[in-house]
Design an enzyme around this catalytic site. Sequence first.
Site, PDB file in Angstrom:
ATOM      1  N   SER A  71       0.798  -1.493  -0.385  1.00 34.15           N
ATOM      2  CA  SER A  71      -0.165   0.389  -0.235  1.00 34.15           C
ATOM      3  C   SER A  71       0.821   1.009  -0.188  1.00 34.15           C
ATOM      4  O   SER A  71       1.553   2.060  -0.920  1.00 34.15           O
ATOM      5  CB  SER A  71      -1.040  -0.006   0.984  1.00 34.15           C
ATOM      6  OG  SER A  71      -2.007   1.090   0.920  1.00 34.15           O
ATOM      7  N   ASP A  91      -9.580  -4.402  -5.125  1.00 34.13           N
ATOM      8  CA  ASP A  91      -9.118  -3.127  -4.281  1.00 34.13           C
ATOM      9  C   ASP A  91      -8.856  -2.124  -5.240  1.00 34.13           C
ATOM     10  O   ASP A  91      -8.899  -1.887  -6.330  1.00 34.13           O
ATOM     11  CB  ASP A  91      -7.389  -4.034  -4.044  1.00 34.13           C
ATOM     12  CG  ASP A  91      -6.860  -2.631  -3.566  1.00 34.13           C
ATOM     13  OD1 ASP A  91      -7.185  -2.050  -2.976  1.00 34.13           O
ATOM     14  OD2 ASP A  91      -5.282  -3.321  -2.983  1.00 34.13           O
ATOM     15  N   HIS A 105      -7.848  -5.179  -0.545  1.00 34.82           N
ATOM     16  CA  HIS A 105      -6.892  -4.844   0.386  1.00 34.82           C
ATOM     17  C   HIS A 105      -6.410  -5.456   1.085  1.00 34.82           C
ATOM     18  O   HIS A 105      -7.849  -6.488   2.257  1.00 34.82           O
ATOM     19  CB  HIS A 105      -6.824  -3.140   0.123  1.00 34.82           C
ATOM     20  CG  HIS A 105      -5.805  -2.388   0.842  1.00 34.82           C
ATOM     21  ND1 HIS A 105      -5.252  -1.921  -0.457  1.00 34.82           N
ATOM     22  CD2 HIS A 105      -5.441  -1.367   1.520  1.00 34.82           C
ATOM     23  CE1 HIS A 105      -4.197  -1.478  -0.192  1.00 34.82           C
ATOM     24  NE2 HIS A 105      -4.351  -1.021   1.998  1.00 34.82           N
TER      25      HIS A 105
END
Length: 319
Positions: free
Chosen positions: A162, A257, A287
Amino acid sequence: MALSPRIRILLFLMRFRKQVDFTKVTAAQFRADNKKAIKELKALAQYPHENLFQIRDETIKVSGEGAIVLRIYKPIEGSTLPLLLYFHGGGFVVGDLESHDSTCRRLAKQNKCVVVAVDYRLAPENPFPIPCEDCYAALEWAVKNASSLGVNPTQVAVMGDSAGGNLATVVAMMARDKDGPKICCQVLIYPTTDATLSADSINKLATGYVLTREMMQWFVHHYCGNETDLKQQYLSPLFAENLKSLPPALIVTAEFDPLKGEGEAYAKKLKENGNQVVFKEYAGMIHVFFQMPKYLPEARMAEVQVSSFLQQYLFSKSA
């Protein structure tokens, strides 16, 4: 495809958690809430801690008379091992060494490499570009201290998830631009590469899949404020004018995601600029799936893919 049945169960259970109001919540409040959520996630989805030969913390000086902590994971005694720097996710606002401790232990043990996890300073107290500079300083320190770490300074990789995926590729860009340490490869797990949040997937998957558009807007505001050019290359590498001569990249995304669009776009742009890229979107996943190997077979598959990639591009390099 459809959501994984296991993901459906997870999302159902999460509906019973108190929802965060991002129009009011402070960074401190969200960090506390995030720590509770991570504790719940670990109980469900992560294996017990891996036992390694040595785990120790090291404090290093960084810009602005600051200091950060590095956590060093050494899987076996002796030997000169490859080095993997890991930058945690959390929107540049949350996350720390503890939130990704299990992940780093597994990476070290599975790949027989020294993992150095970087506890970079967080926004909004330390906004862009401070986290980037902290992570680059960690790279320089690790290579300079290769002998004491027991690592080969010519076998260095960067990895993150991320926001940490953003930092990993930005560190690779900074190393190229500053003629710094040579990086063999980069592993980017559902990276954020576009602070303008303009990917179609962000609108299509805006709510209902853990990471929301509202949350991402909150992260960007805290990381950048209101006056920052959101297309700066070290903030949004997708908009960088020069993406040539970067290390081979493994980019992993998830079907559900919101960040998947910018991850795929970045993979495409890296390829167009002549870089070696392996891209994989995991069907039915959301995610943070990579942090759930106990619960999700797909997370274990992704770990195998990471190991295979490191074997090809990191372990094949030697002094």
